[in-house]
Motif scaffolding. Structure first.
Motif, mmCIF file in Angstrom:
data_model
loop_
_atom_site.group_PDB
_atom_site.id
_atom_site.type_symbol
_atom_site.label_atom_id
_atom_site.label_comp_id
_atom_site.label_asym_id
_atom_site.label_seq_id
_atom_site.Cartn_x
_atom_site.Cartn_y
_atom_site.Cartn_z
ATOM 1 N N ASP A 1 0.810 -1.224 0.000
ATOM 2 C CA ASP A 1 0.000 0.000 0.000
ATOM 3 C C ASP A 1 0.839 1.269 0.000
ATOM 4 O OD1 ASP A 1 -2.335 -1.584 0.056
ATOM 5 O OD2 ASP A 1 -2.167 -1.765 2.237
ATOM 6 N N ARG A 2 2.012 1.210 -0.571
ATOM 7 C CA ARG A 2 2.879 2.381 -0.695
ATOM 8 C C ARG A 2 3.291 2.538 -2.153
ATOM 9 N NH1 ARG A 2 7.409 2.020 3.940
ATOM 10 N NH2 ARG A 2 7.611 4.252 3.547
ATOM 11 N N GLU A 3 3.518 3.760 -2.561
ATOM 12 C CA GLU A 3 4.050 4.020 -3.893
ATOM 13 C C GLU A 3 5.540 3.717 -3.855
ATOM 14 O OE1 GLU A 3 3.362 4.983 -7.880
ATOM 15 O OE2 GLU A 3 1.966 4.669 -6.233
ATOM 16 N N LEU A 4 6.012 2.929 -4.814
ATOM 17 C CA LEU A 4 7.397 2.455 -4.802
ATOM 18 C C LEU A 4 8.141 2.873 -6.060
ATOM 19 C CD1 LEU A 4 6.710 -1.202 -3.627
ATOM 20 C CD2 LEU A 4 7.419 0.723 -2.205
ATOM 21 N N LEU A 5 9.439 3.005 -5.904
ATOM 22 C CA LEU A 5 10.348 3.179 -7.020
ATOM 23 C C LEU A 5 11.081 1.854 -7.165
ATOM 24 C CD1 LEU A 5 11.833 5.059 -9.056
ATOM 25 C CD2 LEU A 5 13.480 5.483 -7.230
ATOM 26 N N GLY A 6 11.074 1.292 -8.352
ATOM 27 C CA GLY A 6 11.749 0.027 -8.592
ATOM 28 C C GLY A 6 12.797 0.174 -9.682
ATOM 29 N N VAL A 7 13.879 -0.579 -9.537
ATOM 30 C CA VAL A 7 14.930 -0.620 -10.551
ATOM 31 C C VAL A 7 15.131 -2.082 -10.914
ATOM 32 C CG1 VAL A 7 17.341 -0.129 -11.078
ATOM 33 C CG2 VAL A 7 16.050 1.422 -9.595
ATOM 34 N N VAL A 8 15.007 -2.396 -12.194
ATOM 35 C CA VAL A 8 15.181 -3.766 -12.674
ATOM 36 C C VAL A 8 16.295 -3.761 -13.711
ATOM 37 C CG1 VAL A 8 14.082 -5.743 -13.804
ATOM 38 C CG2 VAL A 8 12.723 -4.228 -12.326
ATOM 39 N N THR A 9 17.282 -4.632 -13.517
ATOM 40 C CA THR A 9 18.419 -4.748 -14.429
ATOM 41 C C THR A 9 18.411 -6.145 -15.040
ATOM 42 O OG1 THR A 9 19.677 -3.301 -12.962
ATOM 43 C CG2 THR A 9 20.914 -4.512 -14.631
ATOM 44 N N VAL A 10 18.502 -6.210 -16.364
ATOM 45 C CA VAL A 10 18.467 -7.476 -17.089
ATOM 46 C C VAL A 10 19.719 -7.568 -17.953
ATOM 47 C CG1 VAL A 10 17.137 -8.920 -18.686
ATOM 48 C CG2 VAL A 10 15.957 -7.221 -17.250
ATOM 49 N N LEU A 11 20.413 -8.690 -17.883
ATOM 50 C CA LEU A 11 21.594 -8.919 -18.709
ATOM 51 C C LEU A 11 21.321 -10.091 -19.635
ATOM 52 C CD1 LEU A 11 24.597 -8.041 -19.139
ATOM 53 C CD2 LEU A 11 25.202 -9.930 -17.609
ATOM 54 N N PHE A 12 21.692 -9.951 -20.906
ATOM 55 C CA PHE A 12 21.475 -11.026 -21.874
ATOM 56 C C PHE A 12 22.511 -10.965 -22.984
ATOM 57 C CE2 PHE A 12 18.859 -7.428 -23.038
ATOM 58 C CZ PHE A 12 19.056 -7.287 -24.399
ATOM 59 N N ASP A 13 22.683 -12.094 -23.659
ATOM 60 C CA ASP A 13 23.594 -12.215 -24.795
ATOM 61 C C ASP A 13 22.801 -11.849 -26.044
ATOM 62 O OD1 ASP A 13 25.158 -13.033 -26.967
ATOM 63 O OD2 ASP A 13 25.895 -14.808 -25.929
ATOM 64 N N TYR A 14 23.147 -10.736 -26.677
ATOM 65 C CA TYR A 14 22.354 -10.266 -27.815
ATOM 66 C C TYR A 14 22.578 -11.073 -29.090
ATOM 67 C CZ TYR A 14 26.400 -7.832 -29.827
ATOM 68 O OH TYR A 14 27.615 -7.534 -30.383
ATOM 69 N N GLN A 15 23.649 -11.840 -29.182
ATOM 70 C CA GLN A 15 23.935 -12.559 -30.419
ATOM 71 C C GLN A 15 23.110 -13.827 -30.593
ATOM 72 O OE1 GLN A 15 28.199 -13.141 -30.476
ATOM 73 N NE2 GLN A 15 28.449 -11.295 -31.717
ATOM 74 N N SER A 16 22.602 -14.382 -29.517
ATOM 75 C CA SER A 16 21.929 -15.667 -29.664
ATOM 76 C C SER A 16 20.466 -15.644 -29.201
ATOM 77 C CB SER A 16 22.691 -16.734 -28.865
ATOM 78 O OG SER A 16 22.684 -16.393 -27.489
ATOM 79 N N ARG B 1 11.551 -12.091 -15.543
ATOM 80 C CA ARG B 1 12.217 -13.345 -15.176
ATOM 81 C C ARG B 1 11.761 -14.511 -16.037
ATOM 82 N NH1 ARG B 1 12.275 -13.098 -8.607
ATOM 83 N NH2 ARG B 1 14.338 -12.180 -8.412
ATOM 84 N N ALA B 2 10.516 -14.470 -16.477
ATOM 85 C CA ALA B 2 9.975 -15.552 -17.302
ATOM 86 C C ALA B 2 10.458 -15.466 -18.742
ATOM 87 C CB ALA B 2 8.446 -15.521 -17.256
ATOM 88 N N THR B 3 11.172 -14.412 -19.093
ATOM 89 C CA THR B 3 11.677 -14.239 -20.455
ATOM 90 C C THR B 3 12.845 -15.189 -20.682
ATOM 91 O OG1 THR B 3 11.005 -11.926 -20.470
ATOM 92 C CG2 THR B 3 12.630 -12.601 -22.111
ATOM 93 N N GLN B 4 12.669 -16.073 -21.635
ATOM 94 C CA GLN B 4 13.694 -17.071 -21.940
ATOM 95 C C GLN B 4 14.977 -16.403 -22.404
ATOM 96 O OE1 GLN B 4 12.385 -19.903 -24.834
ATOM 97 N NE2 GLN B 4 14.206 -21.145 -24.673
ATOM 98 N N ASP B 5 16.102 -16.947 -21.999
ATOM 99 C CA ASP B 5 17.445 -16.552 -22.421
ATOM 100 C C ASP B 5 18.015 -15.332 -21.704
ATOM 101 O OD1 ASP B 5 17.640 -18.697 -24.215
ATOM 102 O OD2 ASP B 5 16.704 -17.533 -25.824
ATOM 103 N N THR B 6 17.348 -14.836 -20.656
ATOM 104 C CA THR B 6 18.005 -13.801 -19.859
ATOM 105 C C THR B 6 19.092 -14.465 -19.029
ATOM 106 O OG1 THR B 6 16.387 -14.033 -18.074
ATOM 107 C CG2 THR B 6 15.977 -12.294 -19.711
ATOM 108 N N LEU B 7 20.203 -13.787 -18.841
ATOM 109 C CA LEU B 7 21.304 -14.333 -18.042
ATOM 110 C C LEU B 7 21.131 -13.992 -16.571
ATOM 111 C CD1 LEU B 7 24.245 -13.487 -20.460
ATOM 112 C CD2 LEU B 7 23.117 -15.698 -20.126
#
Length: 138
Positions: free
Chosen positions: A50-65, A117-123
């Motif tokens: 019940d609070r307004e939040l600031l979130g930061v999400v960092t995703v790393l992936f291999d762009y070639q494959s 997180r459910a996105t396939q191929d994220t490192l």
């Protein structure tokens, strides 16, 4: 106790087995049970409800494959009311990083992180949340 079958790359399974051995777990099942409890408990912090939040999400992936970048763009548009900013950055010769700045509720941020997180191929997927209305409650 139920028995569950899970598919994963051999390299990840080897890392889990090594982790279990080096950290004193009785086996990989114990590691998976603890990981599941931790994952399910991540967004159960009552101080953030019940609070307004600031979130930061960092995703790393291999762009070639992979086509992760395209999927990240789709999520960015799908959650345009939640995503206040998005940065794409190249890391080394083969990797990309997506950084999402979110402004919303715990439920909204939790849903977004789950979809990423459910996105396939994220490192890796890492995130943090802080209340916009102050830091005294943390």
């Amino acid at each position: 106790m139920a028995v569950v079958s899970v598919s994963m790359p051999d390299e990840l399974l080897e890392r889990i087995d090594d982790f279990a051995d080096s950290h004193g777990y009785t086996g990989r099942s114990e590691v998976f049970r603890e990981a599941a409890r931790n994952l399910l408990g991540e967004f159960e912090d009552k101080r953030l409800e019940d609070r307004e939040l600031l979130g930061v999400v960092t995703v790393l992936f291999d762009y070639q494959s992979t086509t992760v970048e395209e999927r990240m763009i789709r999520l960015r548009h799908e959650y345009e009311g939640l995503v206040s900013s998005n940065v794409h950055n190249h890391v080394g010769d083969h990797y990309c990083m997506e950084l999402f700045i979110l402004d919303g509720t715990l439920e909204e941020i939790s849903e977004f992180v789950g979809r990423v997180r459910a996105t396939q191929d994220t490192l890796t997927v890492d995130y943090s949340v802080i209340p916009v209305d102050g830091f005294a409650g943390l």
